[in-house]
Design an enzyme around this catalytic site. Structure first.
Site, PDB file in Angstrom:
ATOM      1  N   ASP A 222       3.241  -4.308   8.069  1.00 18.31           N
ATOM      2  CA  ASP A 222       2.011  -3.524   7.929  1.00 18.31           C
ATOM      3  C   ASP A 222       0.845  -4.491   8.077  1.00 18.31           C
ATOM      4  O   ASP A 222       0.553  -5.267   7.173  1.00 18.31           O
ATOM      5  CB  ASP A 222       2.015  -2.833   6.559  1.00 18.31           C
ATOM      6  CG  ASP A 222       0.675  -2.188   6.211  1.00 18.31           C
ATOM      7  OD1 ASP A 222      -0.284  -2.328   7.004  1.00 18.31           O
ATOM      8  OD2 ASP A 222       0.586  -1.566   5.143  1.00 18.31           O
TER       9      ASP A 222
ATOM     10  N   LYS B 150     -10.185  -0.710  10.599  1.00 16.85           N
ATOM     11  CA  LYS B 150     -10.295  -1.898   9.754  1.00 16.85           C
ATOM     12  C   LYS B 150     -10.536  -3.156  10.590  1.00 16.85           C
ATOM     13  O   LYS B 150     -10.557  -4.262  10.079  1.00 16.85           O
ATOM     14  CB  LYS B 150      -9.029  -2.060   8.905  1.00 16.85           C
ATOM     15  CG  LYS B 150      -8.866  -0.956   7.849  1.00 16.85           C
ATOM     16  CD  LYS B 150      -7.763  -1.295   6.885  1.00 16.85           C
ATOM     17  CE  LYS B 150      -7.213  -0.089   6.148  1.00 16.85           C
ATOM     18  NZ  LYS B 150      -8.113   0.473   5.148  1.00 16.85           N
TER      19      LYS B 150
ATOM     20  N   GLN C 241      -4.414  -4.930   6.989  1.00 16.99           N
ATOM     21  CA  GLN C 241      -5.425  -5.796   6.379  1.00 16.99           C
ATOM     22  C   GLN C 241      -5.481  -7.178   7.028  1.00 16.99           C
ATOM     23  O   GLN C 241      -6.268  -8.014   6.602  1.00 16.99           O
ATOM     24  CB  GLN C 241      -5.161  -5.945   4.875  1.00 16.99           C
ATOM     25  CG  GLN C 241      -5.288  -4.655   4.095  1.00 16.99           C
ATOM     26  CD  GLN C 241      -6.711  -4.122   4.078  1.00 16.99           C
ATOM     27  OE1 GLN C 241      -7.678  -4.877   4.258  1.00 16.99           O
ATOM     28  NE2 GLN C 241      -6.859  -2.828   3.842  1.00 16.99           N
TER      29      GLN C 241
ATOM     30  N   HIS D  93       0.868  -1.181   0.000  1.00 14.73           N
ATOM     31  CA  HIS D  93       0.000   0.000   0.000  1.00 14.73           C
ATOM     32  C   HIS D  93       0.906   1.232   0.000  1.00 14.73           C
ATOM     33  O   HIS D  93       2.030   1.183   0.510  1.00 14.73           O
ATOM     34  CB  HIS D  93      -0.832  -0.047   1.284  1.00 14.73           C
ATOM     35  CG  HIS D  93      -1.885   0.995   1.433  1.00 14.73           C
ATOM     36  ND1 HIS D  93      -1.594   2.300   1.749  1.00 14.73           N
ATOM     37  CD2 HIS D  93      -3.242   0.935   1.332  1.00 14.73           C
ATOM     38  CE1 HIS D  93      -2.718   2.999   1.833  1.00 14.73           C
ATOM     39  NE2 HIS D  93      -3.737   2.189   1.589  1.00 14.73           N
TER      40      HIS D  93
ATOM     41  N   CYS E  23      -4.866   2.551  -3.572  1.00 17.87           N
ATOM     42  CA  CYS E  23      -3.607   3.060  -2.980  1.00 17.87           C
ATOM     43  C   CYS E  23      -2.475   2.080  -3.191  1.00 17.87           C
ATOM     44  O   CYS E  23      -1.619   1.895  -2.317  1.00 17.87           O
ATOM     45  CB  CYS E  23      -3.771   3.373  -1.489  1.00 17.87           C
ATOM     46  SG  CYS E  23      -4.961   4.664  -1.181  1.00 17.87           S
TER      47      CYS E  23
END
Lengths: 415, 148
Positions: free
Chosen positions: A209, A235, A212, A132, A373
């Site tokens: 990261d 999220k 998600q 991302h 993104c």
């Protein structure tokens, strides 16, 4: 924490689960809302909404100051959320949980610190082509400021990181490897255990990261042995504007301060200031207290569902979506990794994703259309954009069928 | 189909989206302008031949959604052959039409794009090629137009 989570079949309970999400019970353009934009943000259960509302209705005060009752309650509520987050990802200590605005700020905090202290000319930062923008641009800036080079591990045509390339690009000068746990654009679950192991063996720090992943997979930062793990509250069924940076204590103690001001200091004089201990030295200014409290409620919500049930349910939804996609002429799935979360990124022959998005909206179906993104990912697959349906715990098989009925209408209109 | 959606995707728009007119790079032109919408990846290139203050030829190529391609196609049909100042007037009229500042009247076939005003997120699609034309007409021809 994951060991305590119950296993059961979420599908059986999905209707009662949906009852907990007030926003789902509405019509859009005269059709029942089918919310399939969960990778952008998830909806919030009543318990999270209530936690935020209760905080403002009963406990609102500033934290870590003032001796009055409300301030103490506010501090307790926020710090209780920190404990819940530490348990969720199995952090070794609560001081390793830093509240941020979200994943983006968390990564910027680390990238800023690395640029200031740990990167120099000729050093390297390794990322992947799956990232991302939030895990690309902060490192580009860090490299620009420090003279380091940004190195990118390639992905294959399924949307998997090419592990051999990742391994080959880890060098003596790699100071940090920063990669996603799960791809937002494609849903690929990266082999983060292996990638973290390789990076550590090469002497690089590891940032993951987790934006998600956090609502869809159990995360154990000690088992991963990663140095940093970043994620967003919104999220994972929590509020917007609040997120978490996990950092190993040994790293957080060496990392230079990011934002400065109140709350993060111990003493201030015009000759200089000394900084607070962890975690507060990275939390300058009045934090998003209500957001943190809401995020704590979101952790409770996830724990109540249990990751075994969540994974089984979302896998069943994705399997149905894949099966229907196979039967849909002119549909191409972008991202076909063997291990995926519930993300279906796709293009249709002769129909631009924006047109798909607008059509689906009129069927009540909310999907994302665009580059997500992740413009380098789009470039790899040779598409300007995709339509993306992304699933969460409250989605149903019937909703997937509504999606594909709507896709059939799009195809007919543009045929 | 929902009437609002039908108003957006009228037959003429679907037709121009599928089979754009004035499509492809001409051999000769006096002006070239890229137009890019980074949000959705729509990328159009406008080619104009302008002599004696008149748009003698207008073509475009690129890829985009049905709305942006149809709008570019119909713009080329309408603006070609016009004096530059008349084309610039048309640009402003079109802007007003798709942002709901003016009613659809007297813009001939471009009226079919008026349905866009009900879709704020799609207005940029409809105006992408038009921004490129505006840059050509106002002499800002050295840069890429973006709608961001």
């Amino acid at each position: 924490m994951t060991a305590q989570l119950r296993t059961r079949t979420l599908a059986r309970d999905v209707e009662s689960l949906r009852e907990q999400f007030p926003v789902l019970h509405q019509e859009v353009h005269g059709r029942p809302l089918v919310y399939l934009d969960n990778a952008a943000t998830t909806q919030k259960p009543q318990s999270v909404i209530n936690a935020v509302s209760h905080f403002y209705s009963h406990d609102n005060a500033n934290v870590h100051r003032g001796v009055h009752a409300l301030s103490e309650r506010a501090t307790e509520s926020m710090e209780a959320a920190r404990d819940k987050l530490a348990a969720l990802i199995n952090a070794a200590a609560r001081e390793e949980i830093i509240f941020t605005r979200g994943t983006t700020e968390a990564i910027n905090l680390v990238a800023h610190g690395f640029a200031t202290e740990f990167l120099g000319p000729g050093d390297e930062v390794l990322i992947t082509a799956l990232e991302h923008h939030a895990n690309i641009v902060p490192w580009q800036e860090a490299c620009k400021r420090s003279g380091a080079h940004l190195v990118v591990a390639e992905i294959d045509d399924h949307g998997d990181v090419v592990l051999d390339d990742f391994r080959a690009k880890l060098g003596k000068r790699t100071r940090i490897a920063a990669f996603s746990h799960v791809s937002n654009a494609l849903g690929t679950i990266n082999p983060v255990d292996e990638m973290a192991r390789l990076a550590r063996a090469a002497g690089a720090a590891v940032l993951i990261d987790g934006a998600q992943a956090i609502a869809h997979l159990p995360v154990d930062v000690q088992a991963l042995d990663c140095d940093f793990y970043a994620f967003s509250g919104h999220k994972m069924y929590g509020p917007t504007g609040i997120g978490t940076l996990y950092g190993k204590r040994e790293w957080l103690e060496r990392l230079p301060v990011y934002q400065t001001g109140g709350d993060m200091i111990r003493t201030v004089s015009f000759d200089g200031s000394t900084y607070a201990d962890l975690p507060h030295r990275f939390e300058a200014g009045t934090p998003n207290i209500a957001g943190a409290v809401g995020l704590g409620a979101a952790v409770d919500f996830l724990a109540q569902q249990g990751f075994d049930a969540l994974i089984a349910h979302e896998a069943a939804i994705l399997a149905r979506a894949n099966a229907l996609a196979d039967e849909t002429p002119g549909m191409r799935i972008i991202g076909t990794a063997a291990r995926k979360v519930g993300v279906l990124s796709f293009v249709l022959d002769n129909v631009h994703p924006h047109d798909i998005g607008t059509f689906l909206d009129f069927e009540g179906v909310a999907v994302r259309a665009g580059h997500h993104c992740a413009m380098p990912v789009m470039k790899h697959f040779g598409v300007p954009a995709t339509a993306r349906a992304s699933f969460a715990c409250y989605n149903t098989i019937e909703e997937v069928e509504v999606l594909f009925n709507a896709i059939d209408q799009v195809r007919r209109t543009f045929a | 189909m929902n009437p609002e959606l039908r108003a957006l995707y009228q037959e003429m728009i679907l037709d121009h989206g599928k089979r754009p007119r004035h499509f492809g790079a001409p051999e000769h032109y006096t002006h070239k302008m890229d137009a890019y919408n980074p949000l959705c990846g729509d990328h159009l290139t406008l080619y104009a031949t302008i002599t004696d203050g008149e748009i003698k030829d207008l073509h475009f190529e690129g890829s985009g959604c049905a709305i942006s391609v149809a709008s570019a196609s119909m713009m080329c049909e309408e603006a070609e052959g016009k004096q530059c100042d008349a084309a610039d007037d048309l640009y402003h009229q079109f802007q007003d039409l798709v942002t709901g500042k003016a009613e659809a009247e007297g813009m001939s076939r471009l009226d079919v794009l008026a349905g866009v005003k009900a879709f704020p997120s799609r207005v940029k699609c409809a105006t992408l090629a038009w921004h490129a034309l505006d840059h050509v007409l106002t002499g800002k021809s050295e840069e890429t137009v973006t709608t961001e």
